[in-house]
Design an enzyme around this catalytic site. Sequence first.
Site, PDB file in Angstrom:
ATOM      1  N   GLU A   1       0.825  -1.222   0.000  1.00  0.00           N
ATOM      2  CA  GLU A   1       0.000   0.000   0.000  1.00  0.00           C
ATOM      3  C   GLU A   1       0.854   1.264   0.000  1.00  0.00           C
ATOM      4  O   GLU A   1       1.216   1.782   1.051  1.00  0.00           O
ATOM      5  CB  GLU A   1      -0.949   0.006   1.211  1.00  0.00           C
ATOM      6  CG  GLU A   1      -1.844   1.237   1.237  1.00  0.00           C
ATOM      7  CD  GLU A   1      -2.847   1.248   2.392  1.00  0.00           C
ATOM      8  OE1 GLU A   1      -2.823   0.331   3.230  1.00  0.00           O
ATOM      9  OE2 GLU A   1      -3.649   2.191   2.446  1.00  0.00           O
TER      10      GLU A   1
ATOM     11  N   LYS B   1      -2.403  -1.896  -3.214  1.00  0.00           N
ATOM     12  CA  LYS B   1      -3.477  -1.051  -2.662  1.00  0.00           C
ATOM     13  C   LYS B   1      -3.068   0.414  -2.778  1.00  0.00           C
ATOM     14  O   LYS B   1      -2.544   1.000  -1.834  1.00  0.00           O
ATOM     15  CB  LYS B   1      -3.726  -1.449  -1.199  1.00  0.00           C
ATOM     16  CG  LYS B   1      -4.762  -0.589  -0.503  1.00  0.00           C
ATOM     17  CD  LYS B   1      -5.286  -1.234   0.757  1.00  0.00           C
ATOM     18  CE  LYS B   1      -6.206  -0.289   1.487  1.00  0.00           C
ATOM     19  NZ  LYS B   1      -7.046  -0.942   2.470  1.00  0.00           N
TER      20      LYS B   1
HETATM   21  P1  13P Z   1      -9.691   3.910   3.627  1.00  0.00           P
HETATM   22  O1  13P Z   1     -10.515   3.178   2.620  1.00  0.00           O
HETATM   23  O2  13P Z   1     -10.482   4.515   4.722  1.00  0.00           O
HETATM   24  O3  13P Z   1      -8.722   4.856   2.974  1.00  0.00           O
HETATM   25  O4  13P Z   1      -8.815   2.843   4.390  1.00  0.00           O
HETATM   26  C1  13P Z   1      -8.223   1.854   3.705  1.00  0.00           C
HETATM   27  C2  13P Z   1      -6.987   1.486   4.405  1.00  0.00           C
HETATM   28  O5  13P Z   1      -6.801   0.360   4.738  1.00  0.00           O
HETATM   29  C3  13P Z   1      -5.979   2.523   4.635  1.00  0.00           C
HETATM   30  O6  13P Z   1      -4.820   1.950   5.094  1.00  0.00           O
END
Ligand code: 13P
Length: 414
Positions: A237, A279
């Site tokens: 991510e 992500k």
């Molecule tokens: P949000 O969809 O609220 O951005 O959160 C996703 C997430 O896991 C952020 O680390």
Amino acid sequence: MAAFVPVAVTPSVTRATAASVSASRAYGTWAPAPVVAARVAPAAPTMTFEAGVFEHTNPYAAELKETANYIARNGRGILASDESNSTTGKRLAMVNLENTETNRRRWRELLYTAPDLGQYISGCIMFEETLFQSTGDGKQFVDVLNEQGIKPGIKVDTGLTALPRTKNETATTGLDGLPERCARYYAQGARFAKWRAVMRIGKEDGAPSDAAIIENTHALARYAQISQAAGLVPIVEPEILMDGDHDIETTAYYTERVLSYTFRALNEFNVCLDAALLKPNMVNPGNDCPTKVSAEEVAKYTIQTMMRGVPGAMPGIHFLSGGMSDAEATANLQLLNTLEEGKRAAFAWNFSYGRALQIAVLKLWAGDDAKKDEAQALLTQLARANSMAQQGKFSGAHPSPGGAERNWQPLRLV
Ligand code: 13P
């Protein structure tokens, strides 16, 4: 393939002949020439060198690929419910609930036991405390999720820390002891992991700095490597925040740049991309940008950026909601899956939403068990809306009561 454990040698004696090196490579291992072996230091530190494809060097390879494909499959996405205890406390405070272990557990129990959730959700990310928690009746959350057909996942980073000599830029912590923690999480039933790297765009100070990009993408790669070695599919991510007044082109530029560093690092650390998930943020202008853009522009920039930056070996791109409104998150996902430009992608355009799936549900429940059924039904409807959008089939009114409101929150260190 057996791992070869070479011994430390002094630089002056590393004289393997070309013939011996190429002969040993032919067998997938590296071995020094015999003359080197004679000069081995007795108490040398060891290192493991494994040449060979992932399938022959990682005992979990088949399971990892299966899990990644299972999570990314058509019509299913990820519920991100891995807020730290501190962030959960802030969320509970929105509805005047105290940040106690019991309330955190009640809240997660509501989410995971929502009827039919597994028809739309294939993976659920939890915080460490939650991974080991059970329902009020004593059923482990991992069992509840598995019965819904939802793979349990775990956030393994330990939060953000300031990056010295930068302006409000951060590094993500949690690599120390990570192999041991991953082994414990796997034993508890987790099958995938998440690590959040956070970068921000600053028009005035040039953020993200190279230091922030290098540090954050390096940590993502190390984490992904450790996760795969422990049998956990890493969700990588690299989040670029919506904070700021920059325009959409600026977000596109930095998202592409960060993706380029991310995949370079993943490759350097031998992370197998077919056994990992991405992500990222969608490509939005900054939250305070005076120039507003259409959902179609967001989708087009997002597709262009991902097609340029993400190798097709990845099974799925699971976007975070990042503060977009519930309705925006669904509409943009629908466009990613319907615009012609996105059709050539080998990976799935998918979701891993936290706020866009949870905030409306939390507000409806607000700790009142008389509202639990209604709140669960809303969660399932929100998950269904995004599942439909993931298939390009969403239509009608969005189920979120506050659908158009942004869930944006400024940069947080925990
Ligand atoms: P949000 O969809 O609220 O951005 O959160 C996703 C997430 O896991 C952020 O680390």
